[in-house]
Design a protein around this motif. Structure first.
Motif, mmCIF file in Angstrom:
data_model
loop_
_atom_site.group_PDB
_atom_site.id
_atom_site.type_symbol
_atom_site.label_atom_id
_atom_site.label_comp_id
_atom_site.label_asym_id
_atom_site.label_seq_id
_atom_site.Cartn_x
_atom_site.Cartn_y
_atom_site.Cartn_z
ATOM 1 N N LEU A 148 61.880 70.875 27.691
ATOM 2 C CA LEU A 148 62.530 69.619 28.055
ATOM 3 C C LEU A 148 64.030 69.840 28.247
ATOM 4 O O LEU A 148 64.677 70.540 27.468
ATOM 5 C CB LEU A 148 62.253 68.544 26.991
ATOM 6 N N GLY A 149 64.537 69.273 29.338
ATOM 7 C CA GLY A 149 65.963 69.437 29.640
ATOM 8 C C GLY A 149 66.254 70.615 30.541
ATOM 9 O O GLY A 149 67.386 70.789 30.992
ATOM 10 N N ARG A 150 65.242 71.442 30.843
ATOM 11 C CA ARG A 150 65.493 72.628 31.684
ATOM 12 C C ARG A 150 65.085 72.383 33.123
ATOM 13 O O ARG A 150 64.203 71.576 33.410
ATOM 14 C CB ARG A 150 64.720 73.837 31.144
ATOM 15 N N ARG A 202 54.745 71.801 45.845
ATOM 16 C CA ARG A 202 55.669 72.379 44.863
ATOM 17 C C ARG A 202 56.739 71.369 44.492
ATOM 18 O O ARG A 202 57.244 70.658 45.341
ATOM 19 C CB ARG A 202 56.355 73.601 45.472
ATOM 20 N N VAL A 203 57.072 71.350 43.203
ATOM 21 C CA VAL A 203 58.089 70.414 42.746
ATOM 22 C C VAL A 203 59.105 71.191 41.930
ATOM 23 O O VAL A 203 58.726 72.027 41.111
ATOM 24 C CB VAL A 203 57.450 69.355 41.805
ATOM 25 N N SER A 204 60.380 70.925 42.172
ATOM 26 C CA SER A 204 61.374 71.498 41.271
ATOM 27 C C SER A 204 62.288 70.384 40.797
ATOM 28 O O SER A 204 62.479 69.379 41.488
ATOM 29 C CB SER A 204 62.164 72.605 41.960
ATOM 30 N N GLY A 205 62.805 70.561 39.599
ATOM 31 C CA GLY A 205 63.684 69.541 39.036
ATOM 32 C C GLY A 205 63.821 69.748 37.541
ATOM 33 O O GLY A 205 63.500 70.823 37.023
ATOM 34 N N ILE A 206 64.299 68.721 36.866
ATOM 35 C CA ILE A 206 64.485 68.817 35.418
ATOM 36 C C ILE A 206 63.224 68.302 34.708
ATOM 37 O O ILE A 206 62.714 67.231 35.055
ATOM 38 C CB ILE A 206 65.676 67.927 34.949
ATOM 39 N N ALA A 207 62.752 69.074 33.722
ATOM 40 C CA ALA A 207 61.616 68.603 32.896
ATOM 41 C C ALA A 207 62.182 67.565 31.931
ATOM 42 O O ALA A 207 62.988 67.909 31.062
ATOM 43 C CB ALA A 207 61.016 69.774 32.135
#
Ligand code: BTN
Length: 249
Positions: free
Chosen positions: A202-204, A215-220
């Protein structure tokens, strides 16, 4: 059927997953576990090999017979991750943390992997085998070159201590039983809270390893009440990731 505390001890096996499966087919109660000294064909997720040399780790598989829907089984893998993380922290002092869904890391290196396999009949769960591999006694030089930067052990992380593998396995089983009962009584919410408290995720910033198209990228940002990882992309949209693997970015 009640919970068995029987830990079956084996020398060399191909994989404790297969040994546990045989026991499950023969009708043993849930909680029955197989612990091996060595695996010659240890299995990891996504068809990978699991390095399992003699005397170096807890190579263990546990038979579970949950009454749950198939779609909820990822919650069990998260539960197993919490049980092992809690045990490692309490009994060794090593500050392991969980990379979603259930790899245990110390810093950036992996110390434990979990493989949950389900046996089904007509879409119903017959039993589940939860495989747990904890690196206990390997020194840096024991790892093959390709694993040296990505894997670690309790010995390395504790400044050279050698932990008793059978005692560790027993502690994992005790913790697993405790959380399994909590889950049966109260559902996934308390497990989700514990997972979040032990998370390295979490937070990364993460990349979700789904097929190219989604595909998804972002902050968990969270683990939701069903066990999905919630990822917030750059546009601020939230995506719930149900299964698969993530990479740090
Ligand atoms: C992973 O991280 O890819 C999962 C690794 C799971 C390894 C354990 S060791 C005991 C059990 N027997 C196996 O063959 N695999 C699991």
């Amino acid at each position: 059927m009640g919970w068995s505390s029987l830990l079956n001890y084996r020398g060399t096996v191909s994989s404790t997953q297969s040994e546990a499966k045989e026991l499950a087919e023969a009708g043993v109660p849930e909680g029955t576990a197989v612990l091996a000294e060595e695996q010659t064909a240890g299995r990891g997720r996504q068809g990978r090999r699991w390095h399992s040399p003699k005397g170096a780790g807890v190579w263990m598989s546990v038979v579970l017979r949950p009454e749950m829907e198939l779609k909820d089984t990822p919650q069990l893998t998260l539960l197993a991750g919490v049980a092992v993380c809690q045990t490692i922290r309490e009994h060794t002092g090593v500050q392991a943390a969980i990379k979603w869904p259930n790899d245990l890391l110390v810093g950036e290196r992996k110390i434990c992997g979990i493989l949950v396999e389900s046996a089904l009949s007509q879409g119903q769960i017959r039993y589940i085998i939860a495989g747990i591999g904890i690196d206990v006694a390997a020194a840096e030089e024991d790892y093959p070159e390709e694993l040296r930067r990505v894997a670690t052990s309790l010995r390395i992380e504790s400044g050279g201590r050698i932990f008793d593998r059978v005692a560790l396995a027993e502690n994992v089983l005790t913790e697993l039983q405790k959380l399994y009962r909590l889950y049966a009584a109260e559902g996934f919410a308390p497990i989700s809270r514990m997972w979040s408290g032990m998370s390295a995720t979490l937070g990364r910033r993460v990349l979700v390893g789904a097929p190219e198209t989604d595909r998804v990228s972002g902050i968990a940002v969270a683990l939701d009440e069903t066990g999905c990882l919630v990822v917030e992309d750059e546009a601020g949209s939230l995506h719930s990731v149900h299964s698969g693997e993530i990479a740090w970015i």
